[in-house]
Write a protein that holds these residues in place. Structure first.
Motif, short mmCIF file in Angstrom:
data_model
loop_
_atom_site.label_atom_id
_atom_site.label_comp_id
_atom_site.label_asym_id
_atom_site.label_seq_id
_atom_site.Cartn_x
_atom_site.Cartn_y
_atom_site.Cartn_z
N ILE A 1 0.82 -1.21 0.00
CA ILE A 1 0.00 0.00 0.00
C ILE A 1 0.86 1.26 0.00
CG2 ILE A 1 -1.63 1.34 1.39
CD1 ILE A 1 -2.93 -1.29 2.18
N SER A 2 1.93 1.27 0.81
CA SER A 2 2.70 2.51 0.97
C SER A 2 3.54 2.86 -0.25
CB SER A 2 3.58 2.42 2.21
OG SER A 2 4.53 1.38 2.06
N ILE A 3 4.14 1.90 -0.93
CA ILE A 3 4.99 2.21 -2.08
C ILE A 3 4.19 2.83 -3.23
CG2 ILE A 3 6.47 1.19 -3.86
CD1 ILE A 3 7.57 -0.66 -1.69
N PRO A 4 3.06 2.25 -3.67
CA PRO A 4 2.29 2.92 -4.74
C PRO A 4 1.75 4.29 -4.32
CG PRO A 4 1.63 0.63 -4.58
CD PRO A 4 2.51 0.91 -3.41
N CYS A 5 1.35 4.42 -3.05
CA CYS A 5 0.85 5.73 -2.59
C CYS A 5 1.97 6.76 -2.61
CB CYS A 5 0.25 5.61 -1.19
SG CYS A 5 -1.32 4.75 -1.19
N ALA A 6 3.16 6.38 -2.18
CA ALA A 6 4.30 7.30 -2.19
C ALA A 6 4.65 7.71 -3.62
CB ALA A 6 5.49 6.67 -1.50
N LEU A 7 4.63 6.77 -4.55
CA LEU A 7 4.90 7.09 -5.95
C LEU A 7 3.84 8.03 -6.52
CD1 LEU A 7 6.10 3.63 -7.30
CD2 LEU A 7 7.48 5.67 -6.86
N PHE A 8 2.60 7.80 -6.16
CA PHE A 8 1.51 8.67 -6.63
C PHE A 8 1.68 10.09 -6.10
CE2 PHE A 8 -2.70 10.53 -5.91
CZ PHE A 8 -3.14 10.60 -7.23
N VAL A 9 1.98 10.22 -4.82
CA VAL A 9 2.16 11.56 -4.22
C VAL A 9 3.36 12.26 -4.86
CG1 VAL A 9 2.78 12.74 -2.07
CG2 VAL A 9 1.00 11.00 -2.07
N THR A 10 4.43 11.53 -5.10
CA THR A 10 5.61 12.11 -5.74
C THR A 10 5.28 12.59 -7.16
OG1 THR A 10 7.01 10.62 -4.47
CG2 THR A 10 8.01 11.66 -6.39
N ALA A 11 4.54 11.81 -7.92
CA ALA A 11 4.18 12.19 -9.28
C ALA A 11 3.29 13.42 -9.29
CB ALA A 11 3.50 11.02 -9.99
N VAL A 12 2.32 13.47 -8.41
CA VAL A 12 1.43 14.63 -8.34
C VAL A 12 2.21 15.87 -7.94
CG1 VAL A 12 -0.53 15.61 -7.10
CG2 VAL A 12 -0.67 13.30 -7.98
N ALA A 13 3.12 15.74 -6.97
CA ALA A 13 3.94 16.88 -6.55
C ALA A 13 4.81 17.38 -7.70
CB ALA A 13 4.81 16.49 -5.35
N CYS B 1 3.99 22.59 -13.43
CA CYS B 1 3.04 23.60 -13.90
C CYS B 1 3.38 24.98 -13.37
CB CYS B 1 1.62 23.22 -13.49
SG CYS B 1 0.95 21.84 -14.40
N TRP B 2 3.85 25.05 -12.14
CA TRP B 2 4.12 26.36 -11.53
C TRP B 2 5.49 26.92 -11.90
CZ3 TRP B 2 2.13 25.07 -5.96
CH2 TRP B 2 0.74 25.11 -5.96
N TYR B 3 6.51 26.07 -11.97
CA TYR B 3 7.88 26.57 -12.11
C TYR B 3 8.53 26.24 -13.45
CZ TYR B 3 7.36 27.21 -7.11
OH TYR B 3 6.91 27.58 -5.88
N ILE B 4 8.35 25.05 -13.96
CA ILE B 4 9.04 24.65 -15.19
C ILE B 4 8.34 25.21 -16.42
CG2 ILE B 4 9.79 22.70 -16.59
CD1 ILE B 4 10.08 21.10 -14.01
N TYR B 5 7.01 25.10 -16.47
CA TYR B 5 6.24 25.58 -17.61
C TYR B 5 5.27 26.68 -17.17
CZ TYR B 5 7.80 21.01 -19.24
OH TYR B 5 8.56 19.92 -19.55
N PRO B 6 5.77 27.81 -16.73
CA PRO B 6 4.83 28.86 -16.28
C PRO B 6 4.10 29.47 -17.47
CG PRO B 6 7.05 29.71 -16.29
CD PRO B 6 7.15 28.25 -16.63
N ARG B 7 2.89 29.86 -17.22
CA ARG B 7 2.09 30.52 -18.26
C ARG B 7 2.51 31.98 -18.33
NH1 ARG B 7 -3.66 27.99 -16.50
NH2 ARG B 7 -3.28 25.92 -17.33
N PRO B 8 2.42 32.58 -19.52
CA PRO B 8 2.74 34.01 -19.61
C PRO B 8 1.73 34.83 -18.81
CG PRO B 8 2.00 33.15 -21.73
CD PRO B 8 2.10 32.00 -20.79
N ALA B 9 2.16 36.01 -18.36
CA ALA B 9 1.29 36.84 -17.53
C ALA B 9 -0.01 37.16 -18.24
CB ALA B 9 2.01 38.12 -17.14
N GLN B 10 0.08 37.52 -19.51
CA GLN B 10 -1.13 37.79 -20.29
C GLN B 10 -0.91 37.25 -21.68
OE1 GLN B 10 -2.22 41.87 -20.50
NE2 GLN B 10 -4.13 41.48 -21.53
N ALA B 11 -1.80 36.42 -22.10
CA ALA B 11 -1.68 35.82 -23.42
C ALA B 11 -1.97 36.88 -24.48
CB ALA B 11 -2.65 34.66 -23.57
#
Length: 119
Positions: free
Chosen positions: A36-48, A54-64
């Motif tokens: 149970i713990s290994i798949p849950c840990a992998l899932f949390v890591t992937a979501v993080a 989305c926030w840091y690597i591929y930020p959206r431009p301020a105004q399209a």
């Protein structure tokens, strides 16, 4: 054990022919914990990672920027010349009585085209 001797065992309530002689509850608990713990840990890591991406690597431009606008087509001032296949030159055998009906048909067609262009 020896044949005919009695010993404690755990049997299946569904299949009475299936018997477990030893039941290690700690091994079952640790296996269940890992499963149970290994798949849950992998899932949390992937979501993080996805949230950080989305926030840091591929930020959206301020105004399209606004999308380019399609050029406006000017309406023709005169109707286009009739170059359809059904011109009078192809119908040399038309009677004088049929000509007014053909002209009315052409007028109706031109009115329909104008109405369609104005929509």
């Amino acid at each position: 054990g020896k044949q005919g001797s009695t010993f404690p065992c755990f049997y299946s309530q569904l299949d009475h022919g299936l018997v477990i002689t030893e039941l290690d509850s700690e091994e079952i608990y640790s296996t269940l914990l890992y499963c149970i713990s290994i798949p849950c840990a992998l899932f949390v890591t992937a979501v993080a990672y996805l949230i950080m991406a989305c926030w840091y690597i591929y930020p959206r431009p301020a105004q399209a920027p606004d999308p380019p606008k399609a050029p406006k087509l000017s309406k023709p001032t005169e109707p286009a010349p009739d170059r359809s296949i059904s011109t009078d030159s192809l119908h040399g055998d038309i009677d004088k009585e049929e000509e007014p009906q053909i002209k009315k048909g052409h007028q109706r067609r031109d009115e329909d085209r104008k109405a369609y262009r104005n929509q």
